[in-house]
Motif scaffolding. Structure first.
Motif, PDB file in Angstrom:
ATOM      1  N   VAL A  12       0.834  -1.204   0.000  1.00 60.04           N
ATOM      2  CA  VAL A  12       0.000   0.000   0.000  1.00 60.04           C
ATOM      3  C   VAL A  12       0.865   1.249   0.000  1.00 60.04           C
ATOM      4  CG1 VAL A  12      -1.697   1.336   1.313  1.00 60.04           C
ATOM      5  CG2 VAL A  12      -1.979  -1.136   1.062  1.00 60.04           C
ATOM      6  N   ALA A  13       1.920   1.266   0.814  1.00 56.82           N
ATOM      7  CA  ALA A  13       2.802   2.430   0.865  1.00 56.82           C
ATOM      8  C   ALA A  13       3.448   2.688  -0.494  1.00 56.82           C
ATOM      9  CB  ALA A  13       3.872   2.234   1.935  1.00 56.82           C
ATOM     10  N   ARG A  14       3.911   1.651  -1.135  1.00 61.42           N
ATOM     11  CA  ARG A  14       4.538   1.833  -2.447  1.00 61.42           C
ATOM     12  C   ARG A  14       3.527   2.295  -3.492  1.00 61.42           C
ATOM     13  NH1 ARG A  14       8.581  -3.200  -3.552  1.00 61.42           N
ATOM     14  NH2 ARG A  14       8.908  -1.977  -5.476  1.00 61.42           N
ATOM     15  N   SER A  15       2.298   1.835  -3.376  1.00 66.37           N
ATOM     16  CA  SER A  15       1.256   2.271  -4.302  1.00 66.37           C
ATOM     17  C   SER A  15       0.897   3.735  -4.057  1.00 66.37           C
ATOM     18  CB  SER A  15       0.016   1.387  -4.149  1.00 66.37           C
ATOM     19  OG  SER A  15       0.313   0.042  -4.492  1.00 66.37           O
ATOM     20  N   LEU A  16       0.887   4.152  -2.804  1.00 70.45           N
ATOM     21  CA  LEU A  16       0.621   5.557  -2.494  1.00 70.45           C
ATOM     22  C   LEU A  16       1.751   6.443  -3.018  1.00 70.45           C
ATOM     23  CD1 LEU A  16      -0.830   5.278   1.113  1.00 70.45           C
ATOM     24  CD2 LEU A  16      -2.008   6.259  -0.867  1.00 70.45           C
ATOM     25  N   ALA A  17       2.984   6.015  -2.857  1.00 76.35           N
ATOM     26  CA  ALA A  17       4.117   6.801  -3.343  1.00 76.35           C
ATOM     27  C   ALA A  17       3.989   7.062  -4.839  1.00 76.35           C
ATOM     28  CB  ALA A  17       5.424   6.088  -3.032  1.00 76.35           C
ATOM     29  N   ALA A  18       3.475   6.076  -5.570  1.00 78.53           N
ATOM     30  CA  ALA A  18       3.320   6.216  -7.020  1.00 78.53           C
ATOM     31  C   ALA A  18       2.250   7.236  -7.393  1.00 78.53           C
ATOM     32  CB  ALA A  18       2.984   4.858  -7.640  1.00 78.53           C
ATOM     33  N   LEU A  19       1.390   7.599  -6.427  1.00 79.96           N
ATOM     34  CA  LEU A  19       0.326   8.574  -6.688  1.00 79.96           C
ATOM     35  C   LEU A  19       0.763  10.013  -6.432  1.00 79.96           C
ATOM     36  CD1 LEU A  19      -2.971   7.026  -5.214  1.00 79.96           C
ATOM     37  CD2 LEU A  19      -2.237   7.150  -7.608  1.00 79.96           C
ATOM     38  N   SER A  20       1.960  10.216  -5.920  1.00 75.92           N
ATOM     39  CA  SER A  20       2.419  11.573  -5.625  1.00 75.92           C
ATOM     40  C   SER A  20       2.358  12.453  -6.864  1.00 75.92           C
ATOM     41  CB  SER A  20       3.848  11.548  -5.077  1.00 75.92           C
ATOM     42  OG  SER A  20       3.888  11.009  -3.779  1.00 75.92           O
ATOM     43  N   SER A  21       1.926  13.698  -6.654  1.00 76.17           N
ATOM     44  CA  SER A  21       1.768  14.642  -7.761  1.00 76.17           C
ATOM     45  C   SER A  21       2.100  16.039  -7.262  1.00 76.17           C
ATOM     46  CB  SER A  21       0.329  14.590  -8.281  1.00 76.17           C
ATOM     47  OG  SER A  21      -0.571  15.059  -7.281  1.00 76.17           O
ATOM     48  N   GLU A  22       1.795  17.034  -8.078  1.00 80.83           N
ATOM     49  CA  GLU A  22       2.044  18.416  -7.678  1.00 80.83           C
ATOM     50  C   GLU A  22       1.110  18.853  -6.551  1.00 80.83           C
ATOM     51  OE1 GLU A  22       1.760  20.919 -11.065  1.00 80.83           O
ATOM     52  OE2 GLU A  22       3.554  20.115 -12.049  1.00 80.83           O
ATOM     53  N   THR A  23      -0.029  18.193  -6.418  1.00 78.88           N
ATOM     54  CA  THR A  23      -1.009  18.608  -5.409  1.00 78.88           C
ATOM     55  C   THR A  23      -0.939  17.789  -4.128  1.00 78.88           C
ATOM     56  OG1 THR A  23      -2.687  17.182  -6.414  1.00 78.88           O
ATOM     57  CG2 THR A  23      -2.607  19.483  -7.144  1.00 78.88           C
ATOM     58  N   ILE A  24      -0.400  16.582  -4.208  1.00 76.40           N
ATOM     59  CA  ILE A  24      -0.297  15.744  -3.010  1.00 76.40           C
ATOM     60  C   ILE A  24       0.999  14.941  -3.067  1.00 76.40           C
ATOM     61  CG2 ILE A  24      -1.656  13.880  -4.041  1.00 76.40           C
ATOM     62  CD1 ILE A  24      -2.770  13.351  -1.191  1.00 76.40           C
ATOM     63  N   GLU A  25       1.745  14.976  -1.978  1.00 83.40           N
ATOM     64  CA  GLU A  25       3.008  14.252  -1.902  1.00 83.40           C
ATOM     65  C   GLU A  25       2.930  13.225  -0.778  1.00 83.40           C
ATOM     66  OE1 GLU A  25       7.783  14.951  -0.973  1.00 83.40           O
ATOM     67  OE2 GLU A  25       6.364  16.618  -0.825  1.00 83.40           O
ATOM     68  N   PHE A  26       3.087  11.966  -1.139  1.00 82.65           N
ATOM     69  CA  PHE A  26       3.108  10.889  -0.152  1.00 82.65           C
ATOM     70  C   PHE A  26       4.560  10.591   0.204  1.00 82.65           C
ATOM     71  CE2 PHE A  26      -0.972  10.205  -2.290  1.00 82.65           C
ATOM     72  CZ  PHE A  26      -1.818  10.085  -1.197  1.00 82.65           C
ATOM     73  N   VAL A  27       4.914  10.852   1.448  1.00 87.74           N
ATOM     74  CA  VAL A  27       6.268  10.605   1.924  1.00 87.74           C
ATOM     75  C   VAL A  27       6.262   9.298   2.698  1.00 87.74           C
ATOM     76  CG1 VAL A  27       8.193  11.503   3.269  1.00 87.74           C
ATOM     77  CG2 VAL A  27       6.633  13.092   2.106  1.00 87.74           C
ATOM     78  N   THR A  28       6.822   8.255   2.108  1.00 81.02           N
ATOM     79  CA  THR A  28       6.820   6.936   2.750  1.00 81.02           C
ATOM     80  C   THR A  28       8.051   6.794   3.637  1.00 81.02           C
ATOM     81  OG1 THR A  28       7.911   5.922   0.836  1.00 81.02           O
ATOM     82  CG2 THR A  28       5.516   5.911   0.867  1.00 81.02           C
ATOM     83  N   LEU A  29       7.826   6.351   4.862  1.00 80.70           N
ATOM     84  CA  LEU A  29       8.902   6.217   5.838  1.00 80.70           C
ATOM     85  C   LEU A  29       8.866   4.838   6.490  1.00 80.70           C
ATOM     86  CD1 LEU A  29       8.559   9.671   7.665  1.00 80.70           C
ATOM     87  CD2 LEU A  29      10.201   9.069   5.867  1.00 80.70           C
ATOM     88  N   GLY A  30      10.025   4.391   6.910  1.00 79.86           N
ATOM     89  CA  GLY A  30      10.123   3.105   7.594  1.00 79.86           C
ATOM     90  C   GLY A  30      11.320   3.099   8.524  1.00 79.86           C
ATOM     91  N   ARG A  31      11.564   1.940   9.098  1.00 81.95           N
ATOM     92  CA  ARG A  31      12.696   1.837  10.020  1.00 81.95           C
ATOM     93  C   ARG A  31      14.028   2.009   9.289  1.00 81.95           C
ATOM     94  NH1 ARG A  31      11.185  -3.788  12.901  1.00 81.95           N
ATOM     95  NH2 ARG A  31      10.932  -4.304  10.706  1.00 81.95           N
TER      96      ARG A  31
END
Length: 293
Positions: A12-31
Motif C-alpha cells: 500500500v505504501a509503495r502504491s501511495l508513493a506512485a500517486l504523488s503529484s504536484e497537489t499531493i506528496e506521499f512521503v513513505t517512511l520506515g525503520r
C-alpha cells in the motif's frame, strides 16, 4: 499537501508513493528513521515534515508466524498503531489506519458490514482489532479502513506466489472454501486518496470519521482467484497451471483463516463518493505490470 505514510516497503505504501503529484506528496517512511514502536521517531518525523495527515499502512502481517510470535505482532499492530494515533493527535492531524477482514470470525453467510460483531480467530486478527481500538481511543480524527486479500506487482503476495509456483508445477492445489475479494494495492491507494480529499475538504466533519470497509467489487475463492491469475497469465504468454480445488481441512495452517472474508462497502462508497474497480479489472492491470516484458 504532504502526507506521511508508514510501512515504506509495503504494497500500500509503495502504491501511495506512485500517486504523488504536484497537489499531493506521499512521503513513505520506515525503520530506522520511523519506527512505530518508538514514539520519538514518530514525533520527530511529524515535526520535520509538517504533514496534513498520516496514513498508517505499516503492520505485522505474518499471519501464521504471529501464532508463535504474539509479542511482536501486538507490539506493531496494537502498540505501534496506538503510538501513531497519539502522535498525530498531539500534532492535530488526522490518521488513516489500514486494518483487515481478520477482525471477523468468517462464519457469517453474507458480506460483513461495519456494524457486525468482531470475533478474531487468531493472534493476527486480535492484534489488528486491538490496533483499531487503540487508534480510535487516541485520535478522534481517525479513518479506519478494513481491506482484504491485497496484492500488487511488488512485495510478497498471492499473485506472485501463484506465478512463481506455476512455473514449477503443472497442477496446484488451492483452497476453494474461503471466499473474499482480491483487492489491488494501487486501487486501495486511490481509495485512500479519495478519503484524504474528503477529509481535507471538510476537516471538522463528523461522518468521515470511524470504520469503513474498502475492497474491490465482486468476490471469489482462493481457487477461483488462482484460476483467474493463470488465465490472465496464459493470455500474456506467462506461466500457467491447472488448479485443483481443495478444502481448508486439506491445507491446515497454524492460523485459522476466515471462511467468509467478504466486506460490504456501501458505507465507504456513500461517504467518500468512491468505488473500487472490480477485482478482475485490478488483476488484469497487475498482470500487465508483471508480464509486460
Amino acid at each position: 499537501m504532504k502526507i506521511i505514510v508508514t510501512g515504506r516497503d509495503g504494497q500500500v505504501a509503495r502504491s501511495l508513493a506512485a500517486l504523488s503529484s504536484e497537489t499531493i506528496e506521499f512521503v513513505t517512511l520506515g525503520r530506522p528513521e520511523l519506527d512505530v514502536t518508538k514514539p520519538e521517531t514518530l514525533r520527530r518525523a511529524i515535526a520535520e515534515l509538517a504533514p496534513a495527515a498520516l496514513v498508517n499502512a505499516g503492520a505485522y502481517t505474518a499471519v501464521d508466524k504471529a501464532e508463535s510470535d504474539q509479542e511482536a505482532a501486538f507490539a506493531v499492530n496494537r502498540d505501534g498503531a496506538g503510538n501513531v494515533a497519539a502522535a498525530t493527535a498531539e500534532a492535530g492531524i488526522p490518521i488513516v489506519h489500514i486494518s483487515t477482514d481478520y477482525v471477523f470470525s468468517g462464519t457469517k453467510s453474507v458480506p460483513y458490514d461495519e456494524t457486525d460483531a468482531v470475533e478474531p480467530q487468531g493472534v493476527y486478527g486480535h492484534s489488528k482489532l486491538a490496533g483499531e481500538r487503540a487508534v480510535a481511543a487516541a485520535n478522534p480524527a481517525h479513518v479506519i479502513l478494513r481491506t482484504a486479500w491485497v496484492y500488487s506487482p511488488f512485495g510478497a503476495n498471492f499473485v506472485k506466489t501463484m506465478l512463481r509456483v506455476g512455473k514449477e508445477r503443472d497442477v496446484l492445489r488451492v483452497v476453494a472454501d474461503q471466499h473474499g475479494t482480491p483487492t489491488y494495492a494501487p486501487d486501495i491507494a486511490a481509495g485512500i486518496a479519495a478519503v484524504l480529499a474528503r477529509v481535507a475538504a471538510e476537516p471538522e466533519g463528523a461522518d468521515w470519521r470511524g470504520i469503513f470497509h474498502m475492497v474491490a467489487a465482486g468476490e471469489t475463492s482462493w481457487a477461483g482467484f488462482a484460476e483467474a491469475i493463470f488465465a490472465e497469465s496464459a493470455r500474456r504468454g506467462g506461466p500457467s497451471a491447472r488448479v485443483e480445488p481443495i478444502t481448508t481441512a486439506d491445507y491446515p495452517t497454524p492460523a485459522r483463516r476466515p471462511a467468509n472474508s467478504r466486506l460490504a462497502t456501501a458505507k465507504f462508497q456513500r461517504t467518500f463518493d468512491h468505488t473500487l474497480p472490480a477485482w478482475r479489472d485490478g488483476l488484469s492491470r497487475c498482470m500487465d505490470a508483471l508480464l509486460a516484458e
